[in-house]
Design a protein around this motif. Structure first.
Motif, PDB file in Angstrom:
ATOM      1  N   VAL A 262       1.136  -0.820  -0.313  1.00  0.00           N
ATOM      2  CA  VAL A 262       0.188   0.113   0.402  1.00  0.00           C
ATOM      3  C   VAL A 262       1.172   1.408   0.237  1.00  0.00           C
ATOM      4  O   VAL A 262       0.807   2.072  -0.608  1.00  0.00           O
ATOM      5  N   ALA A 263       2.178   0.982   0.871  1.00  0.00           N
ATOM      6  CA  ALA A 263       3.230   2.077   0.894  1.00  0.00           C
ATOM      7  C   ALA A 263       2.017   3.777   0.886  1.00  0.00           C
ATOM      8  O   ALA A 263       2.204   4.638  -0.342  1.00  0.00           O
ATOM      9  N   SER A 264       1.428   4.433   2.104  1.00  0.00           N
ATOM     10  CA  SER A 264       0.519   5.539   2.160  1.00  0.00           C
ATOM     11  C   SER A 264       1.875   5.673   2.843  1.00  0.00           C
ATOM     12  O   SER A 264       2.622   5.831   3.131  1.00  0.00           O
ATOM     13  N   MET A 265       1.755   7.647   2.510  1.00  0.00           N
ATOM     14  CA  MET A 265       2.863   8.860   2.591  1.00  0.00           C
ATOM     15  C   MET A 265       2.716   8.380   4.445  1.00  0.00           C
ATOM     16  O   MET A 265       4.348   8.619   4.480  1.00  0.00           O
ATOM     17  N   GLU A 266       1.757   8.187   5.196  1.00  0.00           N
ATOM     18  CA  GLU A 266       2.788   8.260   6.294  1.00  0.00           C
ATOM     19  C   GLU A 266       2.096   6.644   6.858  1.00  0.00           C
ATOM     20  O   GLU A 266       1.080   6.395   6.565  1.00  0.00           O
ATOM     21  N   ALA A 267       3.271   5.982   7.335  1.00  0.00           N
ATOM     22  CA  ALA A 267       2.941   4.743   8.200  1.00  0.00           C
ATOM     23  C   ALA A 267       2.119   4.880   9.543  1.00  0.00           C
ATOM     24  O   ALA A 267       1.951   5.872   9.903  1.00  0.00           O
ATOM     25  N   ARG A 268       2.154   3.725   9.992  1.00  0.00           N
ATOM     26  CA  ARG A 268       0.850   3.430  10.790  1.00  0.00           C
ATOM     27  C   ARG A 268       1.761   4.454  12.467  1.00  0.00           C
ATOM     28  O   ARG A 268       2.890   3.993  12.101  1.00  0.00           O
ATOM     29  N   ALA A 269       1.116   4.756  12.992  1.00  0.00           N
ATOM     30  CA  ALA A 269       1.743   4.951  14.251  1.00  0.00           C
ATOM     31  C   ALA A 269       0.290   4.591  15.288  1.00  0.00           C
ATOM     32  O   ALA A 269      -0.844   4.867  14.856  1.00  0.00           O
ATOM     33  N   ALA A 270       0.747   4.629  16.546  1.00  0.00           N
ATOM     34  CA  ALA A 270      -0.127   3.983  17.871  1.00  0.00           C
ATOM     35  C   ALA A 270       0.430   5.207  19.164  1.00  0.00           C
ATOM     36  O   ALA A 270       1.807   4.491  19.287  1.00  0.00           O
ATOM     37  N   LEU A 271      -0.252   5.393  19.653  1.00  0.00           N
ATOM     38  CA  LEU A 271      -0.119   5.985  21.208  1.00  0.00           C
ATOM     39  C   LEU A 271      -1.322   5.788  21.938  1.00  0.00           C
ATOM     40  O   LEU A 271      -2.463   6.358  21.876  1.00  0.00           O
ATOM     41  N   ALA A 272      -0.928   5.078  23.033  1.00  0.00           N
ATOM     42  CA  ALA A 272      -1.929   5.133  24.119  1.00  0.00           C
ATOM     43  C   ALA A 272      -1.825   5.330  25.592  1.00  0.00           C
ATOM     44  O   ALA A 272      -0.466   5.544  25.899  1.00  0.00           O
ATOM     45  N   GLU A 273      -2.539   5.948  26.556  1.00  0.00           N
ATOM     46  CA  GLU A 273      -2.510   6.056  27.982  1.00  0.00           C
ATOM     47  C   GLU A 273      -4.081   6.287  28.672  1.00  0.00           C
ATOM     48  O   GLU A 273      -4.737   6.039  27.749  1.00  0.00           O
ATOM     49  N   TRP A 274      -3.881   5.637  29.841  1.00  0.00           N
ATOM     50  CA  TRP A 274      -4.400   5.351  30.338  1.00  0.00           C
ATOM     51  C   TRP A 274      -5.103   6.232  31.514  1.00  0.00           C
ATOM     52  O   TRP A 274      -3.434   6.444  32.568  1.00  0.00           O
ATOM     53  N   HIS A 275      -6.057   6.317  31.890  1.00  0.00           N
ATOM     54  CA  HIS A 275      -6.839   7.324  33.135  1.00  0.00           C
ATOM     55  C   HIS A 275      -8.177   6.366  33.795  1.00  0.00           C
ATOM     56  O   HIS A 275      -9.333   6.871  32.986  1.00  0.00           O
ATOM     57  N   ASP A 276      -8.012   6.240  35.459  1.00  0.00           N
ATOM     58  CA  ASP A 276      -9.113   5.651  36.015  1.00  0.00           C
ATOM     59  C   ASP A 276      -9.780   4.850  34.874  1.00  0.00           C
ATOM     60  O   ASP A 276     -10.765   4.339  35.065  1.00  0.00           O
ATOM     61  N   GLY A 277      -8.739   3.639  34.296  1.00  0.00           N
ATOM     62  CA  GLY A 277      -9.457   2.571  34.181  1.00  0.00           C
ATOM     63  C   GLY A 277      -9.354   2.498  32.530  1.00  0.00           C
ATOM     64  O   GLY A 277     -10.309   1.782  31.865  1.00  0.00           O
ATOM     65  N   ARG A 278      -9.238   3.289  31.726  1.00  0.00           N
ATOM     66  CA  ARG A 278     -10.160   4.029  31.072  1.00  0.00           C
ATOM     67  C   ARG A 278      -8.579   4.048  29.685  1.00  0.00           C
ATOM     68  O   ARG A 278      -7.877   4.653  30.391  1.00  0.00           O
ATOM     69  N   CYS A 279      -8.999   4.059  28.547  1.00  0.00           N
ATOM     70  CA  CYS A 279      -7.643   4.035  27.931  1.00  0.00           C
ATOM     71  C   CYS A 279      -8.570   5.242  26.446  1.00  0.00           C
ATOM     72  O   CYS A 279      -9.252   5.112  26.090  1.00  0.00           O
ATOM     73  N   THR A 280      -7.518   5.946  26.143  1.00  0.00           N
ATOM     74  CA  THR A 280      -7.561   6.574  25.345  1.00  0.00           C
ATOM     75  C   THR A 280      -6.026   6.119  24.016  1.00  0.00           C
ATOM     76  O   THR A 280      -4.855   6.490  24.502  1.00  0.00           O
ATOM     77  N   LEU A 281      -6.917   5.633  22.981  1.00  0.00           N
ATOM     78  CA  LEU A 281      -6.104   5.265  22.020  1.00  0.00           C
ATOM     79  C   LEU A 281      -5.840   5.844  20.804  1.00  0.00           C
ATOM     80  O   LEU A 281      -7.068   6.030  19.840  1.00  0.00           O
ATOM     81  N   THR A 282      -4.428   7.185  20.304  1.00  0.00           N
ATOM     82  CA  THR A 282      -4.758   8.140  18.986  1.00  0.00           C
ATOM     83  C   THR A 282      -3.765   7.327  18.306  1.00  0.00           C
ATOM     84  O   THR A 282      -3.117   6.686  18.422  1.00  0.00           O
TER      85      THR A 282
END
Length: 774
Positions: free
Chosen positions: A204-224
């Motif tokens: 596929v070779a999209s211009m932007e490669a894949r990436a992921a950032l995770a953080e947890w607060h009070d038992g809840r996760c935010t995945l960017t």
């Protein structure tokens, strides 16, 4: 009552420049790799160097003691943590009703690795360099096994097995159509054309490669993460992998630099950053390198199909019979089996009046990167097969290629038309589009141009392909329009732009429906908390689905506004008319602007919560697919001494229904044609017999360049779709669907009818020419 001066009516079907471009071109975009957090940790994935091997032992002691290392995970740790697997979400059974083979896909390999790049360990450290250095200290004892990387070989008796319980590497066998009726038509055929084609694998070779950032607060996760819509990924990661309520996972998608299907799926790295961030109580980010991308992003296509076309004595198409083998790679990705089966079969009939169709598809495993949807997802494969087959039939019968198509096209008077595979075309003027393309390309005077090339020692060819695409995807979509305190209007959408120009199109539609100045409208996307549901972007569905939802929500707002305006103007609701952003008492000059009315209602609501504001949200259900279609004509000149050729001209005449922004449509077609050219001519995803990816970087994998393509002439003929109120048809994938067969048909014409498979590199062309000479 005084009101603001209303804006001039902002009409649709205008070539408006994309409003998001200045921000992106000035470097003010925000991508996952741009985002940082206090105490951010960085991750690196150690991948298998073998395509097939048993993991005997993993020694992480030296790596664990390396500078900056906070944690190292292996398959045993994933199992101990109780994480579920990343499975295919598409329900599908074999022809006999038995379940297809569904292999487990853990976030890290357990016991066996099944393709080069299979994740083996996940290292988390204070910097990416520390994580990479530590990964080099991990000692993995592999017991290599024989591998199979080639689709044709995978089916053979005695081939190495990717999964021991999948006999002859078969994942599923699926079929559609009436086999008996198809056989009956073939039995009475005056002529049968048979052709086998290879639809080559693409990176596929999209211009932007894949990436992921995770953080947890009070038992809840935010995945960017850079996704094509966070809702399906949230469902997989929360439900299948972490066994937690979906509301405990928030997925945020910032700017995305290209997706093409590949960023619509759940990946191991997303689960791994979530696990590490939870265990370490610190944010964790992983960013793919380009080498990672070649070895871990889903690939596209990779089919071998044999097709038969039955014709009567008058050259009318009777039936189509197809047998396809599809490469699934080592695991089943999120939607993988859908692509060569339900997606491909949707357009097998093309624009032609077949009496019967039968298609059988078998999916096979190989020791390669998993395959999933790639721009067009099954429709390019189907159209390439059919349009190459029709050209072959025309050559065998000695008839004009365009005329053979014309006499078999479904007439406009037959709409709505049901195909032998059960698809219902609501609209289409195929003969009109074909004739317009032939005239603009000067098709009938091609022989004169060929003579000029031959006089110069060159070969010249012209090829056409008439494509049909089915677009739709997720069957529901939501729009939420809110009037903000700062005087802006926020439109929350459930799709995700990855570079298509959604912000501009949605702004145009909102401005047109509500009469609001374009610069007062903000498009909000990419947050599963802000928009509780969404279908994401894929299958060229966005304007069709989200545009319909925006229109429905605008209708609700106008209805509410009419009642509120009647109260504010002390008039009867039936006397209020809405036009260009103003609610007016009919026959008078007394009016109130929609923004003024919204602000008044918000002020009242702050004092009395029972007050209904103009804010509204609607979820619509899509009742049918759309069927964009069109004709591609490619003309090229070939140097017989080198096999190199250049496209002299390229024309597309498209029916995408009503075009909200013709400039954006043309841009989408340009990009699609370029990607189709890449598959047809330059892109070779080559594995050796041991499963090593030989084209694992841009040193070896040739993406098309600007110099490879001429100016692409795009003309639009609007035949409005009847199954949605906007009259639009999907346009994002159309260029990729029509270009490969048009280019290869032109090349075959230049080669004097000699067949060639994709990618038709200069070497491949030279070999065909010299084999013919020999």
């Amino acid at each position: 009552m005084t009101t603001p001066t209303p804006p001039a009516k902002f009409g649709l079907a205008q070539p408006v420049r994309r409003i998001e471009d200045p921000r992106l071109l000035r470097g003010n975009g925000c991508y996952v790799a741009d985002i940082t957090r206090p105490n951010l940790l960085h991750a690196y994935v150690l991948r298998s160097p073998y395509a097939a091997a048993r993991i005997v032992n993993i020694d992480i002691q030296d790596a664990r003691n390396a500078p900056g290392v906070h944690a190292i995970y292996t398959g045993a740790d994933i199992k101990a943590a109780g994480l579920g697997t990343l499975g295919c979400v598409l329900p599908m059974k074999n022809i006999d009703g038995t379940p297809r083979h569904d292999p487990p896909r853990p976030a890290l390999a357990q016991d066996f690795v099944r393709h080069v790049g299979d994740p083996v360990a996940f290292v988390v450290a204070t910097t990416e360099d520390f994580a990479r250095d530590a990964a080099e200290l991990i000692m993995v004892d592999y017991d290599p096994r024989d591998a199979v990387a080639d689709l044709a070989h995978a089916q053979a008796a005695g081939a190495p097995q990717v999964w021991p319980d999948a006999a002859q590497n078969r994942c599923f066998t699926w079929a559609i159509g009436d086999s008996a009726a198809t056989a009956a038509e073939f039995a009475q055929a005056a002529h049968i054309t048979t052709l086998t084609v290879i639809n080559n694998r693409c990176v596929v070779a999209s211009m932007e490669a894949r990436a992921a950032l995770a953080e947890w607060h009070d038992g809840r996760c935010t995945l960017t993460a850079n996704t094509q819509g966070g809702w399906s990924i949230r469902a997989i990661l929360a439900g299948q992998v972490f066994n937690m309520p979906a509301e405990n996972l928030r997925v945020i998608t910032p700017d995305v630099g290209g997706g093409f299907g590949m960023k619509g799926f759940a990946y191991p790295e997303q689960a791994l950053v979530m696990l590490a961030a939870r265990d370490l109580a610190r944010p964790v980010r992983w960013v793919s390198s380009r080498s990672d991308a070649f070895l871990s992003d889903t690939h596209g296509r990779d089919n071998i199909s044999t097709a038969e076309l039955a014709l009567d004595k008058n050259h009318n198409f009777l039936a189509l019979r197809i047998n396809t083998a599809a490469n699934m790679g080592a695991y089943l990705s999120t939607f993988a089996p859908f692509v060569p089966t339900m997606a491909m079969s949707g357009v097998l009939a093309g624009v032609y009046g077949f009496r019967a169709i039968h298609a059988q598809v078998a999916g096979f495993y190989t020791h390669t990167v998993p395959v999933d949807a790639y721009r067009g997802a099954g429709r390019p494969e189907a159209n390439y097969l059919a349009e190459r087959l029709i050209d072959t039939a025309a050559t065998e019968l000695g008839v004009d290629r365009a005329e053979l198509r014309r006499i078999n096209m479904i007439p406009a008077a037959a709409m709505p038309y049901t195909t032998p595979t059960g698809r219902i075309y609501d609209s289409g003027e195929f003969v009109h589009v074909l004739d317009a393309a032939l005239a603009r390309a000067d098709w009938h005077n091609f022989s004169a141009r060929r003579a000029i090339s031959e006089a110069a020692g060159k070969k010249r060819g012209i090829g056409l392909a008439y494509y049909m695409e089915a677009t739709g995807g997720q069957p529901t979509e939501r729009a939420d329009i809110r009037f903000a305190d700062d005087g802006y209007v926020d439109v929350y959408v459930g799709t995700q732009s990855t570079g298509q120009g959604h912000e501009t199109a949605y702004m145009m539609l909102t401005a047109d429906r509500l009469g609001i100045a374009p610069d007062r409208i903000r498009i909000r996307q990419g947050d599963t908390d802000a928009s509780p549901t969404g279908g994401g972007t894929g299958g060229a569905r966005s304007l069709y689905s989200e545009g319909t939802a925006i229109a429905a929500t605008a209708t609700t707002i106008i209805a509410r506004g009419t009642t509120a305006a009647a109260d504010a103007l002390e008039a009867a609701a039936e006397d209020i008319v809405f036009s260009q952003g103003n609610f007016t008492i009919a026959g008078t000059d007394r009016s109130i602007n929609i923004l003024t009315l919204a602000a008044d209602l918000r002020a009242k609501a702050s004092a009395d919560p029972r007050t209904q504001t103009l804010d509204a949200a609607e979820t619509i259900k899509l009742q049918a697919h759309t069927y964009p279609n069109g004709c591609h004509i490619a003309e090229l000149e070939l140097d017989p001494e080198t096999g190199a050729f250049t496209l002299q001209s390229y024309l597309v005449v498209d029916d995408v229904g009503r075009a909200i922004n013709p400039m954006i449509v043309a841009g989408q077609v340009h990009g699609g044609v370029a990607q189709g050219f890449g598959q047809a001519v330059t892109e070779r995803t080559s594995y050796d017999a041991g499963g090593q990816l030989l084209a694992g970087s841009f040193m070896d994998y040739a993406l098309p360049r600007a110099a490879d393509l001429p100016d692409i002439d795009v003309q639009l003929i609007e035949v409005p779709c009847t199954t949605n109120p906007l009259g639009v048809k999907g346009a994002g994938e159309a260029g990729t669907v029509g270009s490969p067969p048009a280019i290869i048909n032109a090349l075959v014409d230049a080669l004097g009818g000699r067949a060639i498979d994709m990618p038709a590199t200069p070497e491949a062309v030279w070999r065909v020419l010299n084999q013919a000479a020999a």
